[in-house]
Design an enzyme around this catalytic site. Structure first.
Site, PDB file in Angstrom:
ATOM      1  CB  CYS A 122      -0.948   0.001   1.182  1.00 15.18           C
ATOM      2  SG  CYS A 122      -2.112  -1.377   1.145  1.00 15.18           S
ATOM      3  CG  HIS A 257      -3.027   3.487   2.199  1.00 12.63           C
ATOM      4  ND1 HIS A 257      -3.511   3.136   0.963  1.00 12.63           N
ATOM      5  CD2 HIS A 257      -3.197   2.394   2.991  1.00 12.63           C
ATOM      6  CE1 HIS A 257      -3.931   1.887   0.997  1.00 12.63           C
ATOM      7  NE2 HIS A 257      -3.759   1.418   2.219  1.00 12.63           N
ATOM      8  CG  ASN A 287      -6.788  -0.513   1.457  1.00 14.21           C
ATOM      9  OD1 ASN A 287      -6.048  -0.220   0.525  1.00 14.21           O
ATOM     10  ND2 ASN A 287      -6.330  -0.854   2.649  1.00 14.21           N
TER      11      ASN A 287
END
Ligand code: UT7
Length: 336
Positions: A122, A257, A287
């Site tokens: 990520c 993020h 996500n």
């Protein structure tokens, strides 16, 4: 737009953001749809994560396909049809070998340019930006296409409610060009880090050389990851701001993020930044790992939440563990 707090030192060479493009697969998956086959609920997912829906690619659509779409849109947004390199951040490459980036470069008709994947989960997009900035600052490239693209839908255990409700597919891309640090869009510095002692908090156990036949599904120890995400993104952003001489109060937008709205708010609190200044689009896309930062940037810039001349901090955290931050004054770019 000029920034009154710039110094003469900012005339140094820099990689400058010139274009922004994104792509989401057409199929939106609601929390209610997931609740039909998992022991979960729209209420749990919304209150514990902030996510309302995510997009999942149809079987047969690979990460490279999404990357090509986002890449083409970023090139259009920048008003260019060629680059000198392609850097692609992904956890879900089309194949373990070869990298996905060369094929994406070929599909985009970019010629025999250097093209490679970056695997920092990520945090991948910030790592890819740093890598691309390095190509520019060392003279390897004048212009680089940086893509974050993922198809997590293919690595989620459909029976694991800890992960299946969180992740989505998508792609985002930017064009970076050689320029100067006093231009809007210049990436003004990076803070990157990792902690391999905690590599097992986020993992795909199988498919690699250590346990080739183990589970091919993505696993995450959510609670521990949550705490690390807040701490590391907070520390990394703070370190970067100190290096840049930007007071925390001068940050207009925090683009973190998009893992969990509670994480984004906690990081904003650590930085003494109003929670309203933390960009949130995970409610719409979930996500999306390496695609998360450019998708959030595009939503914020497209809606007018992020305006030219504003000071932006990008910060990301994920498996590795790996984290990273960068900062820029937002340029006059129309996302595509
Ligand atoms: O992108 C890379 C970085 N990733 C992240 O930053 C993710 C960080 N972690 C998180 O966002 C959160 O930890 C999660 C959203 C993954 C989980 O939220 P949480 O508040 O930490 O929940 P938890 O794991 O502590 O679980 C609380 C309860 C448990 O039940 P009991 O033991 O209290 O009875 C879980 O079994 O919630 C249960 N639970 C669920 N219930 C309904 C866990 N997942 C679900 C679910 N639906 N999907």
């Amino acid at each position: 737009m000029t920034d009154p707090q710039r110094t003469e030192a900012d005339a140094r060479p820099a990689a400058v953001l010139k274009g922004l493009g994104t792509y989401l697969p057409p199929r939106a998956v609601s929390n209610d749809e997931l609740s039909e086959r998992l022991d979960t609920s729209d209420e749990w997912i919304r209150t514990r994560t902030g996510i309302r829906q995510r997009f999942w690619a149809d079987p047969g659509t690979a990460t490279g396909d999404l990357a090509v779409e986002a890449g083409a849109r970023a090139l259009k947004s920048a008003g260019v049809d060629g680059v000198d390199a392609v850097v692609l951040a992904t956890t879900t490459p089309d194949h373990p070998c070869p990298g996905t980036a060369p094929w994406v470069a070929a599909r985009l008709g970019l010629g025999p340019v250097p093209a490679y994947d970056v695997a920092a989960v990520c945090a991948g997009f910030v790592y890819a930006l740093a890598s691309a900035a390095g190509l520019i600052l060392t003279g390897v490239a004048e212009r680089v296409l940086v893509i974050g693209a993922e198809t997590y839908s293919g690595i989620l255990d459909p029976a694991d409610r800890n992960t299946a409700v969180i992740f989505g597919d998508g792609a985002g891309a930017v064009v970076l060009e050689a320029g100067r640090a006093d231009e809007p869009g210049a990436l003004l510095g990076f803070d990157l880090g990792s902690d391999g002692e905690q590599h097992d908090l986020i993992a795909i156990p199988g498919g690699g050389s250590r346990q080739r036949a183990a589970s091919p599904y993505f696993t995450m120890q959510g609670k521990k990851v949550f705490a690390q995400a807040v701490t590391r993104m907070g520390q990394s952003s703070t370190a970067l701001l100190e290096r840049l001489g930007w007071p925390k109060s001068s940050v207009d937008r925090l683009v973190g993020h998009q893992a969990n709205v509670r994480i984004l708010h906690a990081v904003a609190d650590l930085l003494d930044i109003d929670r309203e200044r933390a960009v949130v689009n995970l409610d719409r896309v979930g996500n999306t790992s390496a695609a998360s930062i450019p998708l959030a940037l595009a939503d914020a810039a497209g809606s007018g939440e992020l305006r030219p001349g504003e000071r932006v901090v990008l910060t990301a955290f994920g498996g590795g563990l790996a984290w990273g931050s960068t900062a820029l004054v937002w340029p006059d770019v129309t996302p595509n």
